[in-house]
Design a protein around this motif. Structure first.
Motif, PDB file in Angstrom:
ATOM      1  N   ARG A   1       9.999   8.074  81.758  1.00  0.00           N
ATOM      2  CA  ARG A   1       9.957   7.241  80.718  1.00  0.00           C
ATOM      3  C   ARG A   1      11.024   7.407  79.716  1.00  0.00           C
ATOM      4  N   HIS A   2      11.231   8.809  79.707  1.00  0.00           N
ATOM      5  CA  HIS A   2      12.495   9.300  78.804  1.00  0.00           C
ATOM      6  C   HIS A   2      13.937   9.287  79.549  1.00  0.00           C
ATOM      7  N   MET A   3      13.915   9.213  80.914  1.00  0.00           N
ATOM      8  CA  MET A   3      14.964   9.400  81.678  1.00  0.00           C
ATOM      9  C   MET A   3      15.622  10.796  81.746  1.00  0.00           C
ATOM     10  N   LYS A   4      14.833  11.712  81.548  1.00  0.00           N
ATOM     11  CA  LYS A   4      15.213  13.171  81.354  1.00  0.00           C
ATOM     12  C   LYS A   4      14.563  13.985  82.569  1.00  0.00           C
ATOM     13  N   ILE A   5      15.038  14.983  83.087  1.00  0.00           N
ATOM     14  CA  ILE A   5      14.928  15.698  83.863  1.00  0.00           C
ATOM     15  C   ILE A   5      15.220  17.400  83.615  1.00  0.00           C
ATOM     16  N   ILE A   6      13.924  18.183  83.804  1.00  0.00           N
ATOM     17  CA  ILE A   6      14.145  19.625  83.643  1.00  0.00           C
ATOM     18  C   ILE A   6      14.105  20.328  84.942  1.00  0.00           C
ATOM     19  N   LEU A   7      15.143  21.159  85.186  1.00  0.00           N
ATOM     20  CA  LEU A   7      15.276  21.931  86.212  1.00  0.00           C
ATOM     21  C   LEU A   7      14.756  23.522  85.699  1.00  0.00           C
ATOM     22  N   VAL A   8      14.147  24.012  86.396  1.00  0.00           N
ATOM     23  CA  VAL A   8      13.644  25.389  86.122  1.00  0.00           C
ATOM     24  C   VAL A   8      14.337  26.283  87.493  1.00  0.00           C
ATOM     25  N   HIS A   9      15.309  26.881  87.090  1.00  0.00           N
ATOM     26  CA  HIS A   9      15.973  27.786  88.134  1.00  0.00           C
ATOM     27  C   HIS A   9      15.643  29.387  88.073  1.00  0.00           C
ATOM     28  N   GLY A  10      15.377  29.885  89.360  1.00  0.00           N
ATOM     29  CA  GLY A  10      15.055  31.130  89.436  1.00  0.00           C
ATOM     30  C   GLY A  10      16.358  31.845  89.654  1.00  0.00           C
TER      31      GLY A  10
END
Length: 136
Positions: free
Chosen positions: A56-65
């Motif tokens: 809906r927000h055209m956003k992505i969150i990447l959680v990197h090790g």
């Protein structure tokens, strides 16, 4: 330096390392949910199968090790054995991350990268996510 653990034991240890639903990822997802955001997980139709997708927000969150993605913190220490393999592996991960990030941004997605060490510290995590989500 040779490995002090047998190949079978090493394989058993490595097989227990998750690529999805990691503790840092679960922490970020819990925070997002508490803030009222709903999201999708690991969408296969996007480059790199991003951890958290907010369509809906055209956003992505990447959680990197930190270890796997070559962060510069203490969690990303270099293994003492088989160093050449790990250097190559981590460099290819970093190269793939850059390529996937560029593809996502080219497709119109805004991306936030969060590192495992940041999640562990927890300081300012909520403010950072809120600022990202409220930015146009």
């Amino acid at each position: 330096m040779t490995d002090t653990i047998s190949p079978e034991k090493r394989s058993a240890l490595m097989s227990r390392i998750r690529s999805t639903n990691t503790k840092p990822e679960m922490t970020v997802r819990s925070l997002l949910h508490r803030l009222g955001y709903r999201f999708r997980l690991h969408r296969r139709d996007l480059p790199g199968r991003p951890d958290i997708v907010l369509p809906r927000h055209m956003k992505i969150i990447l959680v990197h090790g930190c270890f796997w993605h070559g962060h510069g913190c203490r969690l990303a220490s270099k293994p003492k054995s088989n160093g050449e393999y790990w250097s190559t592996k981590i460099m290819s991960n970093k190269t793939r991350d850059v390529k996937n990030l560029a593809a996502l941004e080219a497709a119109g997605w805004r991306v936030l990268e969060i590192w495992e060490c940041e999640v562990r510290r927890g300081e300012g995590m909520e403010e950072r996510i809120l600022a990202f989500m409220q930015a146009p």
